[in-house]
Design a protein around this motif. Structure first.
Motif, PDB file in Angstrom:
ATOM      1  N   GLY A 204       0.716  -1.315   0.162  1.00 26.61           N
ATOM      2  CA  GLY A 204       0.096   0.056  -0.048  1.00 26.61           C
ATOM      3  C   GLY A 204       1.215   0.946  -0.314  1.00 26.61           C
ATOM      4  O   GLY A 204       2.246   1.311   0.101  1.00 26.61           O
ATOM      5  N   ALA A 205       0.362   2.134  -0.230  1.00 23.67           N
ATOM      6  CA  ALA A 205       0.834   3.695  -0.173  1.00 23.67           C
ATOM      7  C   ALA A 205       0.805   3.951   1.256  1.00 23.67           C
ATOM      8  O   ALA A 205      -0.672   4.432   2.017  1.00 23.67           O
ATOM      9  CB  ALA A 205       0.608   4.780  -1.391  1.00 23.67           C
ATOM     10  N   PRO A 206       1.780   4.587   2.021  1.00 23.88           N
ATOM     11  CA  PRO A 206       1.677   6.009   3.518  1.00 23.88           C
ATOM     12  C   PRO A 206       0.501   7.086   3.166  1.00 23.88           C
ATOM     13  O   PRO A 206       0.911   7.769   2.007  1.00 23.88           O
ATOM     14  CB  PRO A 206       3.750   6.708   3.601  1.00 23.88           C
ATOM     15  N   ASP A 207      -0.306   7.401   3.875  1.00 20.01           N
ATOM     16  CA  ASP A 207      -0.984   9.033   3.946  1.00 20.01           C
ATOM     17  C   ASP A 207      -0.650   9.620   5.503  1.00 20.01           C
ATOM     18  O   ASP A 207       0.452   9.603   5.181  1.00 20.01           O
ATOM     19  CB  ASP A 207      -2.419   8.147   3.502  1.00 20.01           C
ATOM     20  N   GLY A 208      -1.435   9.170   5.684  1.00 19.57           N
ATOM     21  CA  GLY A 208      -2.182  10.657   6.401  1.00 19.57           C
ATOM     22  C   GLY A 208      -0.937   9.792   7.801  1.00 19.57           C
ATOM     23  O   GLY A 208      -0.553   8.849   7.643  1.00 19.57           O
TER      24      GLY A 208
END
Length: 307
Positions: A204-208
């Protein structure tokens, strides 16, 4: 490795809910729905089943007129929000007053503000992203008494920002690289330096992100349906399973700052995912057994100038 599970809250699902923040002055949660252009405020109340977890009761919704990247409290009591290309002050009636805006760029790429956070000194850091995800066309700005200045340039998608308990480190989630980086941070001048990788995010991708009182960094992982906690040495020690793919933001909330509130999104999900993930777009809660750091309000009592 600990594995925890979050519980959905009562508010209706949003499109792209992000930027949860606990406002200690009024003991309420702030969050935004970016593409719907909404700012929400709500209270934590006990679930009726006696589980001990808090539910979220929506109280106020404001529509400041455009995509809202972030909302934060200020020392004056007003709300500060990034709306499209502007930083605005929102009063109790919902009226907006612009006091900073993105400069004009000669390359023709459209940009808007995205996420924002205040450093330990009350300076506002706001990320600008290209509307068409042009690689390297984004920047991270700092707003202080002298207006906007660029802290990071040639980035694509700035996401979460957070600081270590002593303020000496700044954590920065870069969605394009799939990594959380860490900087040395000079609190006196508001200057980051010595950028280096902190944690790579797979699946996945890092968000907050948010930082707890022990210095662990809690990262919302978009696409993975998880929040992952990393010790100060970058080791992952806790995974919170949210139950919907697009996890977008995370913060410690409540009077004791011991409740993890997690935002999610429906935007970008396929029809099949929407059918399978019936709580997509809702806010979720979890008690991870630790507490967070209080939010620092934006110091709008210092005169601001637009750069």
């Amino acid at each position: 490795m600990r594995h925890l599970r979050a519980r959905p809250c009562s508010p209706d699902p949003g499109r792209l809910c992000e930027g949860p923040l606990w406002d200690p002055a009024v003991q309420e949660l702030l969050w935004v729905d970016i593409t719907a252009g909404l700012v929400h405020r709500g209270s934590l109340v006990p679930f009726a089943d006696g589980s001990g977890l808090p539910d979220l009761l929506p109280r106020v919704t404001l529509a400041p007129g455009g995509p809202v990247g972030a909302v934060l409290p200020s020392r004056s009591g007003a709300l500060i929000a990034t709306v499209s290309t502007s930083v605005v002050r929102i009063d109790d009636s919902g009226r907006c007053e612009e006091f900073a805006s993105l400069p004009l760029f000669p390359d023709g790429v459209r940009r808007r503000f995205h996420g924002a956070a205040c450093d330990p000194h009350g300076r506002l850091l706001a990320a600008a992203m290209p509307s068409d995800t042009t690689e390297g066309a984004g920047s991270l700005y700092q707003l202080g008494p002298d207006g906007l200045r660029v802290l990071l340039d040639s980035v694509t998608l700035s996401h979460g920002l957070g600081w270590s308990p002593d303020g000496s480190l700044m954590y920065y989630a870069d969605g394009a690289t799939g990594r959380v980086d860490v900087f040395d941070y000079d609190v006196a001048t508001g200057t980051p330096g010595g950028r280096r990788p902190f944690a790579s995010i797979d699946g996945g991708a890092p968000d907050g992100l948010t930082v707890d009182r022990d210095g662990s960094v809690w990262v919302a992982v978009r696409g993975a349906g998880q929040v992952r906690a990393f010790a100060p040495d970058g080791t992952c020690h806790t995974v919170v399973h949210v139950g919907t793919s697009h996890v977008s933001g995370v913060v410690f909330a409540g009077p004791a700052l011991d409740t993890l509130v997690i935002t999610t999104a429906t935007e970008g999900l396929t029809r099949q995912q929407l059918d399978e993930e019936r709580h997509a777009g809702r806010l979720f809660v979890c008690r991870p057994g630790t507490a967070g750091l209080p939010a620092v309000p934006f110091d709008d009592l210092v005169p601001q100038e637009t750069a």
